[in-house]
Scaffold this motif. Sequence first.
Motif, short mmCIF file in Angstrom:
data_model
loop_
_atom_site.label_atom_id
_atom_site.label_comp_id
_atom_site.label_asym_id
_atom_site.label_seq_id
_atom_site.Cartn_x
_atom_site.Cartn_y
_atom_site.Cartn_z
N GLU A 1 -6.92 0.27 -1.91
CA GLU A 1 -6.05 1.45 -1.84
C GLU A 1 -5.10 1.48 -3.03
O GLU A 1 -4.53 0.45 -3.39
CB GLU A 1 -5.17 1.38 -0.58
CG GLU A 1 -5.91 1.39 0.73
CD GLU A 1 -6.20 2.79 1.22
OE1 GLU A 1 -5.48 3.73 0.80
OE2 GLU A 1 -7.15 2.93 2.01
N PHE A 2 -4.93 2.65 -3.60
CA PHE A 2 -3.96 2.84 -4.68
C PHE A 2 -3.44 4.26 -4.57
O PHE A 2 -4.23 5.20 -4.49
CB PHE A 2 -4.64 2.62 -6.05
CG PHE A 2 -3.75 2.85 -7.24
CD1 PHE A 2 -2.95 1.84 -7.75
CD2 PHE A 2 -3.72 4.10 -7.86
CE1 PHE A 2 -2.13 2.06 -8.86
CE2 PHE A 2 -2.90 4.33 -8.96
CZ PHE A 2 -2.10 3.30 -9.46
N TYR A 3 -2.15 4.42 -4.56
CA TYR A 3 -1.52 5.73 -4.46
C TYR A 3 -2.12 6.55 -3.31
O TYR A 3 -2.40 7.74 -3.43
CB TYR A 3 -1.66 6.50 -5.79
CG TYR A 3 -0.39 7.24 -6.16
CD1 TYR A 3 0.65 6.59 -6.82
CD2 TYR A 3 -0.22 8.58 -5.81
CE1 TYR A 3 1.81 7.26 -7.15
CE2 TYR A 3 0.95 9.25 -6.12
CZ TYR A 3 1.97 8.59 -6.80
OH TYR A 3 3.13 9.25 -7.11
N GLY A 4 -2.36 5.86 -2.20
CA GLY A 4 -2.84 6.53 -0.99
C GLY A 4 -4.31 6.91 -0.98
O GLY A 4 -4.77 7.58 -0.06
N LEU A 5 -5.07 6.47 -2.01
CA LEU A 5 -6.50 6.78 -2.04
C LEU A 5 -7.29 5.49 -2.14
O LEU A 5 -6.80 4.49 -2.66
CB LEU A 5 -6.83 7.64 -3.27
CG LEU A 5 -6.20 9.03 -3.35
CD1 LEU A 5 -6.54 9.66 -4.71
CD2 LEU A 5 -6.71 9.93 -2.22
N ALA A 6 -8.55 5.54 -1.66
CA ALA A 6 -9.41 4.35 -1.77
C ALA A 6 -10.16 4.39 -3.09
O ALA A 6 -10.81 5.39 -3.41
CB ALA A 6 -10.40 4.35 -0.61
N TYR A 7 -10.03 3.33 -3.87
CA TYR A 7 -10.74 3.23 -5.15
C TYR A 7 -11.81 2.17 -5.07
O TYR A 7 -11.55 1.04 -4.63
CB TYR A 7 -9.75 2.87 -6.28
CG TYR A 7 -8.99 4.09 -6.71
CD1 TYR A 7 -9.49 4.93 -7.70
CD2 TYR A 7 -7.81 4.45 -6.07
CE1 TYR A 7 -8.81 6.08 -8.06
CE2 TYR A 7 -7.12 5.61 -6.43
CZ TYR A 7 -7.64 6.41 -7.43
OH TYR A 7 -6.99 7.57 -7.79
#
Length: 303
Positions: A93-99
Motif C-alpha cells: 500500500e502507498f498513498y491509499g492504493l495497492a502497488y
Amino acid sequence: MLKPDQEIVQNCLAASDCRELRSAVASALADAGIEDGRLEAQLLICDAFDVSRAAVIAGIVDIQDPAKRDGLALMLLSRLSRRPLAYIRGYKEFYGLAYRVSPHTLIPRPETELIVDFVRSIYSKLSSSGSPVLIDVGTGTGCIPVSSLVHCSRLSAVGIDISAEALHVARQNGRDHGVQDRVRWLQSDLLEAITGMADLIVSNPPYISKSEIPLLAPEVRAHEPILALDGGEDGLDPYRRLIPSAIRVLKPGGYLAVECGIGQAQILSEMLRSSEFDEVDCLKDLAGIDRVVIGRRSTGSAI
Ligand code: GLN
C-alpha cells in the motif's frame, strides 16, 4: 539449537483453529527477529486463506483446506528466510492504493508519500497556466507519478527508470489505477534521455552510503534491488548528477523535490542553493526527520 524453518512451519500448521494458528505464526515470526510478527501473521493468513483481516482477527477462518494450508506454509517459509512481506504478497500500500512490487523494484515507503503531498500542494499553482508535466527519476513501482496523477487531473507525467523490469511493474501499476493515458514510462539513466522541459522533477534516488549497506535489515540488504539503494561512498552521488541535469530540464520557476536519508538534508539544501535554486525548503517525515528537500529553479536564469 535452532529448529529448521520447515519444522517451525509444520508446528504452526498443527494448530487446531484460526486463533491458535494466528498466535503460532506470530510467535514464529517474532522468534525469527521480525518486528511486527502479529500484524504480519494476520496478513499472511488473510492472503493464504483469501479472507479479510477482520475474519482473521475474529478467529472465524476455516483453516482446513489443504491447498490453502500449503500456500501458507510456502509463504511462511519464505518470510522466515527474511524475504520482505511485500514481495511475498506481491503488493504494498502507498498513498491509499495497492502497488504491485517485484524484486526489481524498491518497496514503496510511507515517507515517500511526502513527495506526493508536495506535488498536490503545488499543483493548483502550476496548473493555473496549463497542464503541468512531472518527471519522476528512478520511478521503481511508479508509486510517485501514479499517486500524483490520481489526485491531479490535469497533470501528465514521465516515469524514468534505468531498469526495464521496474518499468514493466510501473506500467502495470499505471493501468491498475487508470492513469495510463497520462503517463509515459521511459528507460533512461537519470534524465539523460529527456529532451523536453518539465514543471516539476521529483525523485527518491538511491541514497544509502556504501558503509551503511551491510548494516541494513536483512529484508532490505539481501532482497531489495541494490541499484535502488546504493548511493555511492557518501550516498550523495545520484544528487550530484541529478541536480545539474534537473537545471537543464526544469522550466525556470519549476520545482525539484528529492527524498533523502537521515542527515543528508542540510548538505543537499546547500547543493541546491549553490546551483540556481531558490526557495529551498525541507519537509519532515512522521519521525521528525528532514526527509524531502525542495528547491525552485530560479526564474532569473532562463536559458
Ligand atoms: N520511486 C520509487 C519509490 O519511491 C523507487 C525509488 C528507488 O528505486 N530508489 O518507491
